[in-house]
Design a protein around this motif. Structure first.
Motif, short mmCIF file in Angstrom:
data_model
loop_
_atom_site.label_atom_id
_atom_site.label_comp_id
_atom_site.label_asym_id
_atom_site.label_seq_id
_atom_site.Cartn_x
_atom_site.Cartn_y
_atom_site.Cartn_z
N UNK A 1 -48.59 7.89 -82.93
CA UNK A 1 -49.28 7.43 -84.14
C UNK A 1 -50.89 7.41 -83.73
N UNK A 2 -51.87 8.17 -84.53
CA UNK A 2 -53.27 7.98 -84.07
C UNK A 2 -53.85 6.70 -84.45
N UNK A 3 -54.72 6.14 -83.30
CA UNK A 3 -54.90 4.72 -83.77
C UNK A 3 -54.03 3.58 -82.78
N UNK A 4 -53.05 4.08 -82.59
CA UNK A 4 -51.74 2.94 -81.85
C UNK A 4 -51.65 3.81 -80.42
N UNK A 5 -51.33 4.98 -80.41
CA UNK A 5 -50.84 5.82 -79.45
C UNK A 5 -52.07 6.56 -78.80
N UNK A 6 -52.77 7.10 -79.63
CA UNK A 6 -54.04 7.97 -79.17
C UNK A 6 -55.24 7.89 -80.00
N UNK A 7 -55.99 8.45 -79.72
CA UNK A 7 -57.41 8.60 -80.92
C UNK A 7 -57.43 10.00 -81.15
N UNK A 8 -57.82 10.51 -82.16
CA UNK A 8 -58.01 11.96 -82.51
C UNK A 8 -59.38 12.42 -81.74
N UNK A 9 -60.28 11.59 -80.91
CA UNK A 9 -61.19 12.15 -80.14
C UNK A 9 -60.99 12.44 -79.02
N UNK A 10 -59.71 12.20 -78.35
CA UNK A 10 -59.17 12.49 -77.05
C UNK A 10 -58.91 13.99 -77.09
N UNK A 11 -58.59 14.64 -75.99
CA UNK A 11 -58.46 16.15 -76.00
C UNK A 11 -56.75 16.35 -76.59
N UNK A 12 -56.93 16.93 -77.48
CA UNK A 12 -55.43 17.23 -78.41
C UNK A 12 -54.49 18.04 -77.66
#
Ligand code: ADP
Ligand code: MG
Length: 322
Positions: free
Chosen positions: A55-66
């Protein structure tokens, strides 16, 4: 808000209380199978079945390499099949799409996902696509045990405790990705390790066909927390010698409360395999290092640093400090 998982205490958290509640009430155990409590369920047909969400904000950020997020979503889910001594075979992918998720980001996610499919020999067979306020990816993976499933519950007093590869780089990589001040020459490598975790399929195939593994789990919550799951399910204790742990840059930390030891013990998301066996396993198997870090004992759960007993509580304080 990014949830800092390292702040999670090593004691039973709310998450595990709810899992226990479900397990003891509505959870089922089919005849000839295994339900809640292990890395994956074993269904009576002999297959392994698991699901995980990112989940975005919990496990990853949308600014990270997708592409990394795509790779990790499949590798980390498939790792639960490997931890059961199995080969991941088929996946279903559910994507929760907010309006802000661009085509470019989706393409990158799929490129990373496809890379993981190729690396681990997994075929995507279906899924679902839904509108969502928060970007998320949910993976269901089906697999088949190489031999018999290896459970968390089989550890025996006297068994050695082994861990594959190295521990701690993923947590260091998370700090790099979050832009925190962190010293070290291998920052890029650590960030890559967080987004491109291993999934030890070939290693596990060799291990289960050549040796007797009594219990196994993949290292997702952190070494101590995951070894606790083996101890809980097997009804045993353990002795771990922290200085034997396979960490990056051993020379850096002079105490178990310092980097890199603290991250190896409590960091999590390494997706290496922690397993127990009565046998002596060679230091390298299928090209991957395998390190003996301690042994299974009757009751107590003890950590040692060059022979000195280390309080678990201090370890926790040690790593929440960073
Ligand atoms: P892992 O870190 O290996 O993915 P988890 O800690 O997520 O394992 O889950 C531990 C066990 O609890 C697994 O057997 C999993 O299937 C089960 N579990 C987790 N959440 C739920 C839930 N909401 N309902 C039923 N079972 C669950
Ligand atoms: Mg697991």
């Amino acid at each position: 808000m990014m949830v800092d998982k390292r702040k999670k205490p090593l004691s039973l958290s709310g998450e595990f209380r709810w899992i226990d509640r479900i397990r003891n009430t509505i959870g089922g155990t089919p005849e000839g199978g295994i339900g809640i409590g292990d890395d994956a369920a074993v269904i009576p047909e002999g297959l392994l079945w698991t699901t995980d969400a990112m989940v975005e904000g919990v496990h990853f950020l949308s600014s990270w390499p997708m592409d990394g997020v795509g790779y990790k979503s499949l590798a980390s889910s498939a790792s639960d099949i490997v931890a059961m001594g199995g080969k991941p075979l088929y996946a279903l992918l559910t994507v929760g799409l907010p309006l802000s998720f661009s085509d470019v980001m989706y393409e990158a996610f799929l490129a990373g996902f496809e890379k993981a499919m190729g690396d681990f020999g997994i075929v995507l067979l279906g899924g679902d696509t839904v509108r969502s306020g928060t970007l998320f990816f949910s993976l269901t993976v089906l697999g088949r045990p190489f031999e018999k499933p290896v459970l968390r519950s089989g550890a025996q007093v006297g068994d050695s405790i082994y861990v594959t590869g190295t521990l701690g780089e993923s947590a260091l990589g998370l700090e790099v990705l979050l832009g925190k001040e962190i010293h070290g020459e291998k920052k890029e490598e650590w960030a890559r390790r967080h987004l491109y975790p291993p999934c030890r399929v070939s290693l596990m195939q060799v291990l289960v066909s050549s040796y007797h593994l009594t219990a196994a789990i993949d290292c997702s919550d952190g070494f101590v927390a995951d070894l606790d799951h083996i101890a809980d399910e097997s009804g045993v204790g353990y002795e771990v010698h922290i200085e034997r742990m396979p960490v990056p840059e051993r020379e850096r930390g002079n105490s178990p409360f310092e980097l890199p030891w603290s991250y190896a013990l409590g960091g999590g998301e390494d997706y290496e395999i922690i397993f127990t066996s009565p046998e002596k396993i060679p230091p390298v198997v299928a090209g991957v290092s395998v390190t003996c870090v301690g042994k299974i004992v009757e009751r107590e759960r003890q950590l040692f640093w060059y022979g000195e007993r280390v309080e678990r509580e201090n370890i926790r304080r040690g790593y929440t400090h960073f």
